[in-house]
Design a protein around this motif. Sequence first.
Motif, PDB file in Angstrom:
ATOM      1  N   UNK A 196       0.844  -1.199   0.000  1.00  0.00           N
ATOM      2  CA  UNK A 196       0.000   0.000   0.000  1.00  0.00           C
ATOM      3  C   UNK A 196       0.879   1.249   0.000  1.00  0.00           C
ATOM      4  N   UNK A 197       0.586   2.175  -0.898  1.00  0.00           N
ATOM      5  CA  UNK A 197       1.338   3.429  -0.994  1.00  0.00           C
ATOM      6  C   UNK A 197       1.116   4.233   0.293  1.00  0.00           C
ATOM      7  N   UNK A 198       2.193   4.645   0.983  1.00  0.00           N
ATOM      8  CA  UNK A 198       2.043   5.289   2.298  1.00  0.00           C
ATOM      9  C   UNK A 198       1.165   6.538   2.301  1.00  0.00           C
ATOM     10  N   UNK A 199       1.300   7.424   1.320  1.00  0.00           N
ATOM     11  CA  UNK A 199       0.583   8.706   1.340  1.00  0.00           C
ATOM     12  C   UNK A 199      -0.524   8.766   0.289  1.00  0.00           C
ATOM     13  N   UNK A 200      -1.168   7.615   0.032  1.00  0.00           N
ATOM     14  CA  UNK A 200      -2.167   7.588  -1.034  1.00  0.00           C
ATOM     15  C   UNK A 200      -3.341   8.531  -0.752  1.00  0.00           C
ATOM     16  N   UNK A 201      -3.720   8.724   0.531  1.00  0.00           N
ATOM     17  CA  UNK A 201      -4.884   9.561   0.826  1.00  0.00           C
ATOM     18  C   UNK A 201      -4.611  11.025   0.487  1.00  0.00           C
ATOM     19  N   UNK A 202      -3.390  11.493   0.767  1.00  0.00           N
ATOM     20  CA  UNK A 202      -3.041  12.870   0.398  1.00  0.00           C
ATOM     21  C   UNK A 202      -3.071  13.049  -1.115  1.00  0.00           C
ATOM     22  N   UNK A 203      -2.662  12.008  -1.838  1.00  0.00           N
ATOM     23  CA  UNK A 203      -2.691  12.082  -3.298  1.00  0.00           C
ATOM     24  C   UNK A 203      -4.129  12.107  -3.806  1.00  0.00           C
ATOM     25  N   UNK A 204      -5.014  11.397  -3.126  1.00  0.00           N
ATOM     26  CA  UNK A 204      -6.429  11.427  -3.504  1.00  0.00           C
ATOM     27  C   UNK A 204      -7.002  12.824  -3.294  1.00  0.00           C
ATOM     28  N   UNK A 205      -6.701  13.424  -2.142  1.00  0.00           N
ATOM     29  CA  UNK A 205      -7.226  14.759  -1.841  1.00  0.00           C
ATOM     30  C   UNK A 205      -6.664  15.816  -2.783  1.00  0.00           C
ATOM     31  N   UNK A 206      -5.477  15.564  -3.338  1.00  0.00           N
ATOM     32  CA  UNK A 206      -4.846  16.548  -4.222  1.00  0.00           C
ATOM     33  C   UNK A 206      -5.423  16.532  -5.630  1.00  0.00           C
ATOM     34  N   UNK A 207      -6.247  15.533  -5.946  1.00  0.00           N
ATOM     35  CA  UNK A 207      -6.831  15.449  -7.287  1.00  0.00           C
ATOM     36  C   UNK A 207      -7.767  16.626  -7.519  1.00  0.00           C
ATOM     37  N   UNK A 208      -7.651  17.230  -8.668  1.00  0.00           N
ATOM     38  CA  UNK A 208      -8.572  18.285  -9.086  1.00  0.00           C
ATOM     39  C   UNK A 208      -9.288  17.803 -10.341  1.00  0.00           C
ATOM     40  N   UNK A 209     -10.579  17.602 -10.208  1.00  0.00           N
ATOM     41  CA  UNK A 209     -11.334  17.030 -11.316  1.00  0.00           C
ATOM     42  C   UNK A 209     -11.366  15.522 -11.174  1.00  0.00           C
TER      43      UNK A 209
END
Length: 332
Positions: A196-209
């Motif tokens: 599991x990617x450690x910071x996947x949730x931050x990457x999800x929140x950073x999505x625009x669109x």
Amino acid sequence: MQEKKIKIESQEKASKDYAKLLPFFYEPQHLTFIEDPKPFNKNRKIKTKIQKNESLPAASPKQQRVFWDGEKYIITPGANTEVIVPFPMAGRLVYQGKEFFEEFTIRNGDSLEYYPLTETGNFGWDLKVSEDGSRAIAEVQNERPGTFSLKNNIVWRRKWFLEHNIIWKELEWCVDSVKAGIFQAELQTRGIKYGIVPDFWNKILAVQGSAEVLIAEQTPPIPPINAHIIDFEDGLESKQQITDIVDHYASKIITCEKDDIIARKIPGREGRPGRDIFGNELPVYEMVDLQLKAGPNTYLSADGLEVRAKFHGTPIKLNKYTYSVEEIISLA
């Protein structure tokens, strides 16, 4: 005067942020607190005084006026504007009780209503898991909330385009922290527990669109490297040389000197198993090893990795792993 109640964190925030969305009316002095926050509740109720449309002074034939009543803009273009061009993508434009989608003419002194489009925001995901357990990807939809607003400096022309006089304003957006727990629960339900990617949730929140975000990925197995041999036939570096001595086949032969290396073993390396995102081991095949053997007139080095000549002669490969040296007979 009309009263409108809203919830907001602080008077300063109401003055700076909320008022920006209503540039044609609200000022800090129009916002009055009427209720203090309760324990564990940061929001406060405030009262906004809004002047009703009918109480506005009548516009002169050449005067342009824009007024926000908390729901819509009431626009009086003035004498110089004759044609209005709607922009349905940004909201509804109503004149004399009818919504218009194409350009129309307006009488001098008349007003029209603009109901700006407001997006409440949309956040969600679709978790895609490979059948072979190699990876998991979330297809994320993260659309920020916002609203269209008329510009502060409206350009009035004979033909007035709504599209040219609006801007998009993003509203405050905060994804509920409960969503992170829901996502983690889905990972557990789908059996995803490795890579599991450690910071996947931050990457999800950073999505625009919309975008794909890698959530987990397998560790592939590392295959072994088998042991192998290089010898005099492969041009092994040594004192070996091609000699012009003619044997009974009348051909050139390879010769070696005492202690020359005839063959060398290159050790192999064991492989390493991998693991998929479900925690299952991905096996690897075993390394193939070999053992050099010393034939007549040769000997093995102390580490067993080299076959060397005992005297001057011709190296011979007896079989796959065995080497010897034959004496050279010269016919003078």
